[in-house]
Every structure is written in C-alpha cells, then in structure tokens.
Motif scaffolding. Structure first.
Motif, short mmCIF file in Angstrom:
data_model
loop_
_atom_site.label_atom_id
_atom_site.label_comp_id
_atom_site.label_asym_id
_atom_site.label_seq_id
_atom_site.Cartn_x
_atom_site.Cartn_y
_atom_site.Cartn_z
N GLU A 358 0.82 -1.22 0.00
CA GLU A 358 0.00 0.00 0.00
C GLU A 358 0.86 1.27 0.00
OE1 GLU A 358 -2.71 -3.17 0.65
OE2 GLU A 358 -0.76 -2.76 1.54
N LYS A 359 2.09 1.15 0.44
CA LYS A 359 2.97 2.33 0.50
C LYS A 359 3.23 2.92 -0.88
CE LYS A 359 7.25 4.10 2.46
NZ LYS A 359 6.54 5.18 3.18
N ILE A 360 3.09 2.11 -1.94
CA ILE A 360 3.39 2.64 -3.27
C ILE A 360 2.42 3.75 -3.68
CG2 ILE A 360 4.46 0.47 -3.99
CD1 ILE A 360 2.01 -0.18 -5.58
N GLN A 361 1.27 3.83 -3.01
CA GLN A 361 0.33 4.92 -3.30
C GLN A 361 0.94 6.28 -2.97
OE1 GLN A 361 -3.95 4.21 -2.22
NE2 GLN A 361 -3.10 2.44 -1.17
N ASP A 362 1.88 6.31 -2.03
CA ASP A 362 2.48 7.57 -1.59
C ASP A 362 3.72 7.95 -2.39
OD1 ASP A 362 0.57 7.51 0.47
OD2 ASP A 362 1.93 6.35 1.76
N MET A 363 4.10 7.13 -3.38
CA MET A 363 5.33 7.37 -4.12
C MET A 363 5.04 8.01 -5.48
SD MET A 363 7.43 3.84 -3.40
CE MET A 363 7.29 2.98 -1.84
N ASN A 364 6.11 8.60 -6.03
CA ASN A 364 6.01 9.25 -7.33
C ASN A 364 6.27 8.23 -8.44
OD1 ASN A 364 5.79 11.13 -9.35
ND2 ASN A 364 7.61 12.31 -8.77
N ILE A 365 5.39 7.25 -8.53
CA ILE A 365 5.54 6.16 -9.50
C ILE A 365 4.71 6.46 -10.73
CG2 ILE A 365 5.22 3.69 -9.91
CD1 ILE A 365 5.61 3.22 -6.93
N GLN A 366 5.35 6.42 -11.89
CA GLN A 366 4.67 6.75 -13.15
C GLN A 366 4.09 5.53 -13.84
OE1 GLN A 366 4.64 10.27 -14.16
NE2 GLN A 366 5.17 10.19 -12.00
N GLN A 367 4.63 4.34 -13.54
CA GLN A 367 4.14 3.12 -14.20
C GLN A 367 4.44 1.92 -13.31
OE1 GLN A 367 4.73 2.38 -18.58
NE2 GLN A 367 6.01 0.68 -17.85
N VAL A 368 3.46 0.99 -13.22
CA VAL A 368 3.62 -0.23 -12.43
C VAL A 368 3.40 -1.43 -13.33
CG1 VAL A 368 2.85 -1.56 -10.43
CG2 VAL A 368 2.83 0.94 -10.33
N THR A 369 4.31 -2.40 -13.24
CA THR A 369 4.23 -3.62 -14.05
C THR A 369 4.29 -4.84 -13.14
OG1 THR A 369 5.33 -2.53 -15.91
CG2 THR A 369 5.31 -4.94 -15.93
N ALA A 370 3.45 -5.83 -13.41
CA ALA A 370 3.48 -7.11 -12.71
C ALA A 370 4.02 -8.16 -13.67
CB ALA A 370 2.10 -7.49 -12.23
N SER A 371 4.86 -9.08 -13.14
CA SER A 371 5.44 -10.12 -13.99
C SER A 371 5.80 -11.32 -13.13
CB SER A 371 6.67 -9.59 -14.73
OG SER A 371 7.17 -10.56 -15.64
N GLY A 372 6.32 -12.35 -13.79
CA GLY A 372 6.79 -13.54 -13.09
C GLY A 372 5.88 -14.74 -13.29
N GLU A 373 6.31 -15.87 -12.76
CA GLU A 373 5.55 -17.11 -12.88
C GLU A 373 4.23 -17.05 -12.11
OE1 GLU A 373 8.38 -19.96 -11.53
OE2 GLU A 373 9.75 -19.60 -13.21
N ARG A 374 4.15 -16.19 -11.09
CA ARG A 374 2.90 -15.99 -10.34
C ARG A 374 2.37 -14.58 -10.59
NH1 ARG A 374 2.30 -20.14 -6.46
NH2 ARG A 374 0.24 -19.22 -6.15
N VAL A 375 2.35 -14.21 -11.87
CA VAL A 375 1.99 -12.85 -12.25
C VAL A 375 0.57 -12.48 -11.83
CG1 VAL A 375 1.27 -13.52 -14.59
CG2 VAL A 375 2.00 -11.17 -14.15
#
Length: 439
Positions: A358-375
């Motif tokens: 949930e902390k990522i809501q407070d960050m200056n993140i322009q793009q989020v990507t999910a990946s991996g075998e348990r994507v």
C-alpha cells in the motif's frame, strides 16, 4: 576431483558454484574439515542481509588480512562452501594467517559447523521467511543456535536490537551490536509484527525506540527482560537516501554505497567483526568505500538510456524496507514487481499479503508492471494495494518485460524480484547483451 570439475566447468561451460562441492563431498563426506583447517573462519547467517554483510565483512577484513576468501555467488549451502574452498585450495603450506568469510544458509549451519569451528558466527536477524521450508521465526532461530552449539568456542555476534537473540541461553559466548542513536521515548511495535512477546512472561514488549519491524531498544514492562548491553553501537544516523548511507559508530563516521536503514545494520555488523579481528576504524572505513553493490541488492544495470535497479525481495520485512528506501528517491520512477514461487523463493507466497505494498500509493511512481511465474497473484496484490487495474501492466514473460523497459515513462526503473526471478532476469539481460553472464 573437485578442482578438476571446477576447471572443466569454468573452461568449457559458464561456470558452476556448487557441482564441484557435490562431487567432492560424495567422494569424502568430511572433506570440508580438511579444506578449512588452515583458515580462521567467520560465518554470516540469518534471514535478511547475509550477502551484503558478507561482502562488507570481506572488504573490511581484507584491509588487514590480504589472504582472505569468501563465497560471493550466494552458494551458501554445504556443497557451495566446499566449492569456495576448492577454488582457493593450494597444496602448498603457508605460514601467514588465512581468513574465510562465509555466508551460510540458516538451515545449513549445522552441516557446516560439524566440520568447521569458526572464530565468530554473525547472526544478522530472524524474520518470517520461506514458511514452507523454515516455519516460524523460533524454528529458524533454533536451527541457528543448534548449528552454533557444534562450535561452542565460537563467539556469536548478534543484533542486540532483535529480542529473539536474547531469548534463550546459548553455550556460545555472545556479544551484541545495535542502534543507540535516539533519545528514549515510549513505543510499541505495529500489530502485524512478529517476535514482540517477552520470552520470559509472554507480555507484549515495549520500546524506548524502534528502528524497524521488531528491532529497537526493547524492554518488558512486566519483568526484567530488556535489550542487552551493546558492545558496538551506532550513535548517529547522519544521512540516508535511496543511494547511500552515512552514519557514526562510536563517534567514527562511515559511509556505504547503498541506501536504506536495513543496510546500515549490515554495515554495523561488519564493523563489529572488524573490531573483533582488531581492524582499526580507518581500515573499516576504507573497506566500506571499496565495497561494490552485490547481486540483486540495489544492483544498477543500464538498458539503453534506462537505469534498472534490481532489488531481491523474499519476505514482508525485507520488502517493506526496500519500499521505504526507494520512497526516498526524489525523482519519478517506474516499478516492476516480479513474483516466482520455486523452492529457492519459497513456494508459499502468502507473505505478499503481509507486505506493505500500500505504500506505493504515496510514491512518485509513473508506471507499475506485474510479472513472473505468479503474475496473476502479484497483479491482484498490487490492485488491492491501490494500483488501478487500467494503470497496471501485466507482462508474464521477462523477455517482454526487458523489451518494455524502453517504453517506460521514466529513466529509472526499480525491479522488485524474488530470487529465481532475479536469476532469470539477469540471464535474459545477459542474453540481450546488457550484462555479462554470471553474477
């Protein structure tokens, strides 16, 4: 046979850090004792921080003891440690002191100390990790103390801010390091924190201050259980950001080239080992300055004009600390979260729900990507954490993730990946010519 196998692997293939040890051990199950007999050994074990602490300790001791070896590839089980000694083994006799600084898996410690009697065993911390393999934190700690007990003359050097390290008596002598940088106050740990019950009376522990998770200047308000006396103290946090940390230990100023409070603990533990081996503070400072970022620990890789910063994640406490660290970056960045669930990662992925995504809501993140075998699992977790579904890229294949780096809206991309995901990512980066093969 071991040395010949290693030569063949490195000459005709792309190396191999464990197979020579497997073959050698098969021929002689007790070979580790013979290989290590001329070395004064330091063992580093615990849940988080082993690899960086080992690297820092190696550089610190190297300033005084040039004939020193370590296992930098992370091959921290018995066969990998045998391979480390094989790499440096010589049939010639030497008269000077030889040192080995070895990262050892917690569950493997008992198999190593059966043959090696180290001078010091460094306990970094114990957090919930790989539940399918280790179980709860008290099970992990019992593995560690059982392993140390096979070398009863070895001094246990442990984090005094962790209550678990003061919870039971040991046959080994003990010394502690910790933080002493804040005035006393009154705090209690977050309700979702492990290891905050008094081992004597089961009351909930209180703190004069908390550094993170269950670490800090603890005491029990119901009995006499409290943090032990510290032999080595961090006295001031001068500065920490996403790239470096500056601090004072017993009045001396030091700097490491990685960010995050959790890495300052790693430096403090390496300092403690250095002082036990009579390395002066000036040489410890030089060792810290010479230490490079290691595999998956804020490792920076250039892909075109993008800076990819890789961070290994494997449990809630570690991930939370990495999120705290990257939140200090003043520039906007992109985030890629890669989740695998192989044996080396931990098959049980329930830990992602205890981590503070949930902390990522407070960050200056322009793009989020999910990946991996348990994507799908990590994508759902990120959605629950507040990432809008329409803003979340879901890219299962790491080859495609690397190709997509060039489309990121920011120059800096932080990758949070489990162990086998880091290996796969680096292999693909090597295949595409962005890094050299290996670690």
């Amino acid at each position: 046979m071991g040395k010949t196998t290693r030569w063949g692997l490195h000459t005709f293939f792309k190396g191999g850090s464990s197979l020579p040890g497997v073959i050698t051990k098969k021929l002689d199950p007790t070979v580790l004792g013979a290989l290590a007999k001329d070395f004064e050994v330091v063992i580093v074990t615990g849940t988080n921080g082993k690899t960086l602490t080992t690297a820092l300790t190696y550089q610190v001791l190297k300033q005084k003891y040039p004939d020193i070896i370590t296992n930098p590839t992370g091959a921290n089980m018995q066969q990998g440690i045998i391979s480390t000694f094989l790499t440096h083994h010589s049939f010639k006799k030497t008269t000077h002191k030889k040192i080995a600084v070895l990262e050892v898996d917690e569950a493997s410690l008992v198999h190593v100390t059966k043959y090696i009697k180290p001078k010091a065993i460094l306990f970094t911390n114990v957090f919930r990790d790989q539940m399918d393999r280790f179980g709860e934190i008290y099970t992990i700690y019992r593995m560690m103390t059982d392993g140390a007990a096979l070398a009863p003359n070895a001094t246990i050097v442990s984090n005094g801010d962790a209550p678990i390290f003061n919870s039971v008596e040991t046959v080994n002598p003990r010394v502690y390091f910790g933080f002493d940088h804040l005035p006393d106050g009154e705090e209690m740990a977050h309700f979702n924190t492990d290891g905050v019950l008094c081992p004597h009376c089961q009351n909930i522990l209180h703190y004069k201050f908390i550094t993170y998770s269950n670490l800090g200047k603890y005491y029990c308000p119901n009995c006499d259980f409290k943090r032990p006396e510290l032999a080595y103290r961090l006295t001031e946090m001068v500065h920490t950001d996403h790239e470096s940390s500056e601090f004072k230990i017993e009045g001396e100023t030091f700097k490491i080239n990685v960010g995050g409070l959790y890495n300052v603990y790693n430096a403090l533990s390496a300092y403690s080992i250095g002082r036990i081996f009579d390395v002066p503070p000036a040489d410890i400072r030089k060792g810290f300055e010479l230490s490079e970022k290691v595999f998956g620990r804020q490792e920076s890789i250039k892909v075109g004009d993008k800076e990819i910063i890789i961070n290994l994640v494997k449990n809630p406490v570690g991930l939370n600390q990495i999120l705290e660290m990257i939140a200090l970056d003043p520039e906007p960045f992109s985030l890629v979260s890669v989740l695998n669930a192989n044996y080396a990662d931990g098959i049980d992925i329930s830990w992602i729900w205890d981590a503070n995504y949930e902390k990522i809501q407070d960050m200056n993140i322009q793009q989020v990507t999910a990946s991996g075998e348990r994507v799908e699992d990590i994508a759902i977790r990120l959605e629950v954490a507040g990432v809008p579904k329409e803003d979340l890229k879901v890219i299962p294949n790491l080859q495609d993730v690397i190709k997509d780096f060039k489309n990121a809206p920011t120059n800096r991309i932080y990758v949070l990946a489990t162990y086998t995901a880091v290996l796969q990512l680096r292999k693909e980066l090597a295949n595409q010519g962005h890094v050299k093969e290996g670690m």
